[in-house]
Design an enzyme around this catalytic site. Structure first.
Site, PDB file in Angstrom:
ATOM      1  CG  ASP A  11      -2.207  -1.218   1.124  1.00 16.66           C
ATOM      2  OD1 ASP A  11      -1.957  -1.861   0.269  1.00 16.66           O
ATOM      3  OD2 ASP A  11      -2.692  -1.122   2.305  1.00 16.66           O
ATOM      4  CG  ASP A  38     -13.270  -2.001  -0.196  1.00 12.72           C
ATOM      5  OD1 ASP A  38     -12.531  -3.084  -0.111  1.00 12.72           O
ATOM      6  OD2 ASP A  38     -12.723  -0.867  -0.660  1.00 12.72           O
TER       7      ASP A  38
END
Length: 239
Positions: free
Chosen positions: A7, A129
């Site tokens: 990330d 998500d």
């Protein structure tokens, strides 16, 4: 395929806790070197997220992503802020093997349809998500009232096959993936490829996912915490 995750935030490899941009842990100040280590280990796939891009809707770590593509020869998947056709096309031209569409799937479904029509299902993954079965958007900063299963079904009608499913309440917690959620989705929409993300902590979690018929997953914190090694990832993939 089991994807180690990198990330990116401000050019560094980091982890967020449950998507909180204020709860940041630096994993590696040099994500290019981190990608090289994954390459050297023999793991042939890598999941990248432009966290800054997820907030701004623009490529924010493009130079780093380009360099990672140069040093990592395996399957490279990238998400974070891909909300226009031009950005998607730019990343695919850069050599990204599969781009991940998040918020745009809910807010601009016609964009997703166009991408699927032009580039094919193998080049596109939809990131679903959510929390309590409902979709979260904008880098998890907003909560919608749309059911995760409904969004998957709609995108599947457009031709999407690959869905990254993250229970944001599990992400970064090392509590294990939400197997009940994944099992429900698999039962409701059996024709799609579910990719598990969030909470995976050890090799037993990977084996449990595999027993459910989920062969692709994304691992972040567990590698940093050394509860799963790159060697174990290779071991599970061979089973």
């Amino acid at each position: 395929m089991i994807f180690p995750a990198i990330d990116l935030k401000n050019g560094q490899s980091v982890r967020l806790f449950q998507g909180d941009y204020q709860a940041v842990t630096t994993i590696n100040a040099d994500p290019i070197q981190q990608a090289k280590q994954i390459e050297t280990s023999g793991v042939k796939q890598l999941h990248l997220v432009d966290l800054d891009g997820a907030k701004s809707g623009q490529p924010e770590n493009l130079a780093i992503i380009r360099q990672i593509r140069q040093v990592f020869t395996g399957f490279l998947e990238l998400g974070g802020g891909i909300r226009t056709y031009q950005i998607a096309q730019q990343y695919l031209k850069l050599g990204i093997d599969r781009i991940v569409i998040g918020s745009a799937a809910l807010k601009n479904p016609q964009l997703v349809k166009r991408l699927l029509d032009d580039f094919g299902a193998s080049k596109i993954a939809i990131c679903i998500d959510g929390k309590d079965g409902q979709v979260a958007t904008e880098g998890w900063l907003e909560q919608s009232k749309v059911k995760m299963s409904s969004l998957i079904a709609k995108m599947n009608e457009f031709g999407a096959q690959n869905f990254i499913v993250t229970d944001v309440s599990r992400d970064g917690t090392m509590q294990g993936p939400n197997l009940n959620l994944l099992e429900d989705l698999k039962e409701e929409i059996p024709q799609v490829n579910l990719i598990a993300s969030g909470g995976i902590r050890n090799i037993e979690d990977l084996k449990a996912l595999k027993r459910m018929g989920i062969d692709q997953s994304i691992i972040g914190k567990a590698i940093f915490e050394k509860t799963i090694s790159l060697a174990q990832i290779l071991e599970v993939e061979k089973c």
